[in-house]
Design a protein around this motif. Structure first.
Motif, PDB file in Angstrom:
ATOM      1  N   ILE A 116     -17.345  18.782   7.952  1.00 34.38           N
ATOM      2  CA  ILE A 116     -16.418  18.963   6.825  1.00 34.38           C
ATOM      3  C   ILE A 116     -15.003  18.579   7.244  1.00 34.38           C
ATOM      4  N   GLY A 117     -14.616  18.960   8.455  1.00 33.22           N
ATOM      5  CA  GLY A 117     -13.301  18.574   8.966  1.00 33.22           C
ATOM      6  C   GLY A 117     -13.142  17.067   9.041  1.00 33.22           C
ATOM      7  N   ARG A 118     -14.188  16.386   9.536  1.00 34.57           N
ATOM      8  CA  ARG A 118     -14.148  14.919   9.602  1.00 34.57           C
ATOM      9  C   ARG A 118     -14.099  14.316   8.197  1.00 34.57           C
ATOM     10  N   LEU A 119     -14.890  14.888   7.264  1.00 35.69           N
ATOM     11  CA  LEU A 119     -14.867  14.412   5.883  1.00 35.69           C
ATOM     12  C   LEU A 119     -13.472  14.573   5.270  1.00 35.69           C
ATOM     13  N   ASN A 120     -12.843  15.723   5.502  1.00 39.28           N
ATOM     14  CA  ASN A 120     -11.485  15.945   4.979  1.00 39.28           C
ATOM     15  C   ASN A 120     -10.506  14.939   5.560  1.00 39.28           C
ATOM     16  N   SER A 121     -10.654  14.656   6.849  1.00 40.94           N
ATOM     17  CA  SER A 121      -9.789  13.674   7.495  1.00 40.94           C
ATOM     18  C   SER A 121     -10.022  12.286   6.896  1.00 40.94           C
ATOM     19  N   LEU A 122     -11.302  11.936   6.700  1.00 39.04           N
ATOM     20  CA  LEU A 122     -11.627  10.653   6.075  1.00 39.04           C
ATOM     21  C   LEU A 122     -11.130  10.590   4.635  1.00 39.04           C
ATOM     22  N   GLN A 123     -11.186  11.720   3.925  1.00 35.78           N
ATOM     23  CA  GLN A 123     -10.689  11.768   2.544  1.00 35.78           C
ATOM     24  C   GLN A 123      -9.196  11.461   2.516  1.00 35.78           C
ATOM     25  N   ARG A 124      -8.442  12.063   3.451  1.00 33.46           N
ATOM     26  CA  ARG A 124      -7.003  11.787   3.525  1.00 33.46           C
ATOM     27  C   ARG A 124      -6.745  10.313   3.859  1.00 33.46           C
ATOM     28  N   GLU A 125      -7.539   9.771   4.792  1.00 26.07           N
ATOM     29  CA  GLU A 125      -7.400   8.361   5.153  1.00 26.07           C
ATOM     30  C   GLU A 125      -7.725   7.472   3.957  1.00 26.07           C
ATOM     31  N   LEU A 126      -8.794   7.817   3.221  1.00 22.93           N
ATOM     32  CA  LEU A 126      -9.183   7.061   2.030  1.00 22.93           C
ATOM     33  C   LEU A 126      -8.076   7.087   0.977  1.00 22.93           C
ATOM     34  N   GLU A 127      -7.495   8.261   0.736  1.00 23.71           N
ATOM     35  CA  GLU A 127      -6.413   8.377  -0.248  1.00 23.71           C
ATOM     36  C   GLU A 127      -5.211   7.546   0.153  1.00 23.71           C
ATOM     37  N   GLY A 128      -4.901   7.513   1.454  1.00 21.96           N
ATOM     38  CA  GLY A 128      -3.809   6.669   1.937  1.00 21.96           C
ATOM     39  C   GLY A 128      -4.089   5.197   1.707  1.00 21.96           C
ATOM     40  N   GLU A 129      -5.338   4.799   1.943  1.00 25.64           N
ATOM     41  CA  GLU A 129      -5.731   3.399   1.732  1.00 25.64           C
ATOM     42  C   GLU A 129      -5.695   3.038   0.241  1.00 25.64           C
ATOM     43  N   ILE A 130      -6.143   3.953  -0.608  1.00 24.81           N
ATOM     44  CA  ILE A 130      -6.087   3.715  -2.053  1.00 24.81           C
ATOM     45  C   ILE A 130      -4.646   3.571  -2.505  1.00 24.81           C
ATOM     46  N   ASP A 131      -3.760   4.439  -2.006  1.00 22.28           N
ATOM     47  CA  ASP A 131      -2.331   4.330  -2.344  1.00 22.28           C
ATOM     48  C   ASP A 131      -1.770   2.980  -1.922  1.00 22.28           C
ATOM     49  N   ARG A 132      -2.166   2.511  -0.723  1.00 20.59           N
ATOM     50  CA  ARG A 132      -1.696   1.210  -0.239  1.00 20.59           C
ATOM     51  C   ARG A 132      -2.190   0.088  -1.149  1.00 20.59           C
ATOM     52  N   LEU A 133      -3.472   0.139  -1.529  1.00 23.79           N
ATOM     53  CA  LEU A 133      -4.032  -0.889  -2.412  1.00 23.79           C
ATOM     54  C   LEU A 133      -3.375  -0.863  -3.793  1.00 23.79           C
ATOM     55  N   LEU A 134      -3.115   0.341  -4.313  1.00 22.87           N
ATOM     56  CA  LEU A 134      -2.432   0.450  -5.604  1.00 22.87           C
ATOM     57  C   LEU A 134      -1.052  -0.180  -5.545  1.00 22.87           C
TER      58      LEU A 134
END
Length: 201
Positions: free
Chosen positions: A10-28
């Motif tokens: 779950i900790g790794r998933l949360n970390s990946l979720q934050r990384e994913l959100e950062g990548e989505i923000d960059r793409l937006l």
């Protein structure tokens, strides 16, 4: 699987979720530059040339209606009728959380974080397409908002996992106590009712 292994995943998933959100923000940000628009106090502002280009792709209203499939036209009243229960749910969920969450000391859900109404600003959509986009954005936003209100309510009143896995469980479920663990429920339920550290930080 031991609980500490689940917590690690779950900790790794949360970390990946934050990384994913950062990548989505960059793409937006890249998309904003590509399609020449900015966000100013929540409103979209297109450059003049881009709006003109978008208008050239708009399907005229009469052509749109003439080319509409009959089955789409016939089912439209059923779809649009759902605005009544969706609006009522929006009103009642908002009223519920404004009263009850304050009594329970549960953090309020920000409705604005779940409702994004901006597609009507696209110049390539005609009035029917804009209305449809508004309707879908509103209905899905209300459902997402209501789900989060429900998730926080569940954490307060019954923070117990189910005996079987459910499809697409809300994000607060993993914090809940194991099904059948009566001792943990009596010992830790009150602490869970008061633990909103992930929201308040």
């Amino acid at each position: 699987m031991p609980e500490n292994k689940i917590e690690e995943i779950i900790g790794r998933l949360n970390s990946l979720q934050r990384e994913l959100e950062g990548e989505i923000d960059r793409l937006l940000s890249e998309k904003r530059e590509l399609f020449q628009y900015t966000l100013q106090r929540g409103r979209v502002r297109f450059e003049r040339g881009m709006r003109t280009l978008q208008r050239s792709y708009r399907t005229g209203l009469w052509r749109y209606l003439r080319e509409a499939k009959l089955r789409h036209v016939l089912t439209a009243p059923l779809i649009y009728a759902l605005i009544i229960p969706v609006s009522l749910m929006d009103l009642l969920v908002t009223l519920y959380q404004q009263v009850c969450f304050r009594v329970y000391d549960v953090p309020l859900v920000r409705r604005s974080e779940y409702l994004a109404i901006d597609r009507h600003q696209l110049a390539y959509l005609n009035v029917i397409e804009k209305f449809n986009c508004f309707y879908c954005s509103y209905a899905n936003g209300v459902i997402a908002y209501s789900r989060e209100v429900g998730a926080r309510t569940e954490q307060f009143w019954c923070p117990i996992k189910h005996a079987r896995r459910t499809r697409d469980a809300h994000g607060r479920t993993e914090r809940f106590l194991d099904y059948g663990d009566a001792e943990a429920y009596r010992r830790r339920a009150q602490a869970l009712r008061e633990d909103w550290s992930d929201i308040r930080n």
